[in-house]
Design a protein around this motif. Sequence first.
Motif, PDB file in Angstrom:
ATOM      1  N   THR A 120      99.611  16.467  49.256  1.00 20.62           N
ATOM      2  CA  THR A 120     100.812  16.111  48.502  1.00 20.62           C
ATOM      3  C   THR A 120     101.926  17.123  48.744  1.00 20.62           C
ATOM      4  N   ASN A 121     103.130  16.766  48.303  1.00 23.21           N
ATOM      5  CA  ASN A 121     104.271  17.676  48.433  1.00 23.21           C
ATOM      6  C   ASN A 121     104.445  18.583  47.222  1.00 23.21           C
ATOM      7  N   GLY A 122     103.478  18.546  46.312  1.00 25.21           N
ATOM      8  CA  GLY A 122     103.529  19.406  45.133  1.00 25.21           C
ATOM      9  C   GLY A 122     104.155  18.747  43.923  1.00 25.21           C
TER      10      GLY A 122
ATOM     11  N   ALA B 205      99.350  26.545  54.721  1.00 27.05           N
ATOM     12  CA  ALA B 205      99.250  27.686  53.809  1.00 27.05           C
ATOM     13  C   ALA B 205     100.441  27.735  52.860  1.00 27.05           C
ATOM     14  N   SER B 206     101.619  27.397  53.381  1.00 25.25           N
ATOM     15  CA  SER B 206     102.806  27.372  52.520  1.00 25.25           C
ATOM     16  C   SER B 206     102.659  26.318  51.428  1.00 25.25           C
ATOM     17  N   ARG B 207     102.130  25.173  51.784  1.00 25.96           N
ATOM     18  CA  ARG B 207     101.925  24.104  50.800  1.00 25.96           C
ATOM     19  C   ARG B 207     100.904  24.520  49.742  1.00 25.96           C
ATOM     20  N   LEU B 208      99.889  25.306  50.137  1.00 23.54           N
ATOM     21  CA  LEU B 208      98.821  25.693  49.217  1.00 23.54           C
ATOM     22  C   LEU B 208      99.261  26.752  48.210  1.00 23.54           C
ATOM     23  N   GLN B 209     100.541  27.108  48.221  1.00 26.37           N
ATOM     24  CA  GLN B 209     101.059  28.017  47.200  1.00 26.37           C
ATOM     25  C   GLN B 209     101.240  27.310  45.859  1.00 26.37           C
ATOM     26  N   HIS B 210     101.217  25.976  45.869  1.00 24.20           N
ATOM     27  CA  HIS B 210     101.521  25.201  44.671  1.00 24.20           C
ATOM     28  C   HIS B 210     100.259  24.614  44.049  1.00 24.20           C
TER      29      HIS B 210
ATOM     30  N   LYS C 255      94.081  19.420  45.352  1.00 28.10           N
ATOM     31  CA  LYS C 255      93.711  18.499  46.424  1.00 28.10           C
ATOM     32  C   LYS C 255      92.908  19.205  47.519  1.00 28.10           C
ATOM     33  N   TRP C 256      93.129  20.499  47.699  1.00 29.68           N
ATOM     34  CA  TRP C 256      92.346  21.272  48.675  1.00 29.68           C
ATOM     35  C   TRP C 256      90.869  21.298  48.267  1.00 29.68           C
TER      36      TRP C 256
ATOM     37  N   THR D 176      93.698  32.682  45.833  1.00 24.86           N
ATOM     38  CA  THR D 176      94.227  31.338  45.985  1.00 24.86           C
ATOM     39  C   THR D 176      94.091  30.914  47.458  1.00 24.86           C
ATOM     40  N   PRO D 177      93.977  29.604  47.739  1.00 26.88           N
ATOM     41  CA  PRO D 177      93.688  29.169  49.109  1.00 26.88           C
ATOM     42  C   PRO D 177      94.766  29.524  50.125  1.00 26.88           C
ATOM     43  N   ASP D 178      96.024  29.740  49.691  1.00 26.57           N
ATOM     44  CA  ASP D 178      97.053  30.129  50.655  1.00 26.57           C
ATOM     45  C   ASP D 178      96.833  31.539  51.191  1.00 26.57           C
TER      46      ASP D 178
END
Length: 499
Positions: free
Chosen positions: A390-392, A428-433, A439-440, A469-471
């Motif tokens: 997703t886009n957050g 990784a940038s997306r996983l900041q949210h 979803k990860w 966190t995953p990021d």
Amino acid sequence: MRESTARNEDQAVSGQVVQAGPRAAVEAAGKNLQAFEDFILTLIEQCGLPTEDIIINVREREKLLRNTPDAIEGLDNTQRARASYIAKMILAASVGLFDAALNYLWNETINELRARVASFDVAYFFEIAEPDPARRNTLRTPEDLAKIDDAKLMEAANRIKLISDVGYKQLDHIRYMRNNASAAHPNQVALTGLKLAEWLETCIREVITLPRDNVVAEIGRLLSNVRKQRLTEAELTNAAAFFDNLPPDQADNLAAGLFGIFNPPDATPDTLDNVRNLWPELWPYVGEEQRNECGIKLARFRANGDADRAQRARDLLDLVDGTAYLPESDREAELTQALEELTNAHEGWNNFYEEPPVAQRLLNLVGKYGQVPAGVGPTYVRQLVYVFLTNGNGIAWSADPIYKELIGKFDTGQAGIALRIFSDSKIASRLQHDLPRTKWAELLDLIAPKLTGRRDRTLLDAVRAFNGTPDQLKLDSGIKQQLNVGGPRAKARRQAGRP
């Protein structure tokens, strides 16, 4: 009388700025900011317009103005003289319009990033930023950089290391806030003076004043020389030695650049010979995804009726015995096109409505058994995971079940790629949210049964046991070591016949 008094106060503050500098002037201007706020809000109220939550309070404005001199300290006189959007940002913030200030800051950042690209090599950049040959043909000059959207501009600049991995993640967050908390779009998000000052400093540090990487500079010089003159034997030998020390991602980027230089109809005989001489030397260091990209571009040249470019692409593959990377079928090109359309739909404003039909077409192309041509496999996994996360902002409910079905069709190799996808800067940038993190975890559950190899299972356990966190996964030394075992660098050296 009120106008005369206000004018006298303004002149007093102006004198203080000249005599004491910006920091002292901020302290002295506090009362004037409050007086101006009272005056303008009274005027707005008398016009029958709303005054609640229109401007940021004076205290937050003072915080920004107090920290602005430190934030812009790294700018030299030339950079300051052309930073008109930073001046507009400060002015907008001083009257309490932080949402407009953020928009001005982003405009300054994008303008500077485009200037940074233009001073490097726009043709090379376009090859990285726009994989579609039809759209790529419309991109030629620095002015065409405006046709590249901000997300693609940043991603491509990061790929060729005009901005760092850390800088990319920070800028992507600011881009997200600009899209969701600035005057560019309707919103009710409150910004603070300290945060705005921090973002100003980040944009200056990570774009405007960032020193150019030596490898990037060397690639720029090489590409320029390839176009300008026939390379001597000594220059070809030096280039081959340079390839041996290239990071894998930069080898892939350089291959894309040389491929792009070789294909235009106006390429000179000297340029064509330079590429023919360099291509076999670079090929052992080029990763599988980039090798397959050459075959994909060939198919798309044919699909666009561009026989000359298709033949030149075939010539390069033949030059390195790369027939294994020729297109498997037209389905591969169609699948690539569908993935690009899905990404564009996902990044668009109406993604909840635009994604489902494209996702359904992707499902139809993949078929019942999930048969994906090898050439597009890594891209297929990366793009599918990207949209699944997703886009957050929310889940595209009609598309989400399709994504799960497609991920459920992953084979062992594709599941292994998905497991390691956190090392990709864009992911990784997306996983900041928060929502992408949820979803990860869901993704790991979907691919876990497919991970049968010992390395995959060991890495899966390490990823699930990770406390951060995953990021931040790719920064962990133990996980990083597992990612490097048998990685593309080692494989490239084996293919080149070196230990």
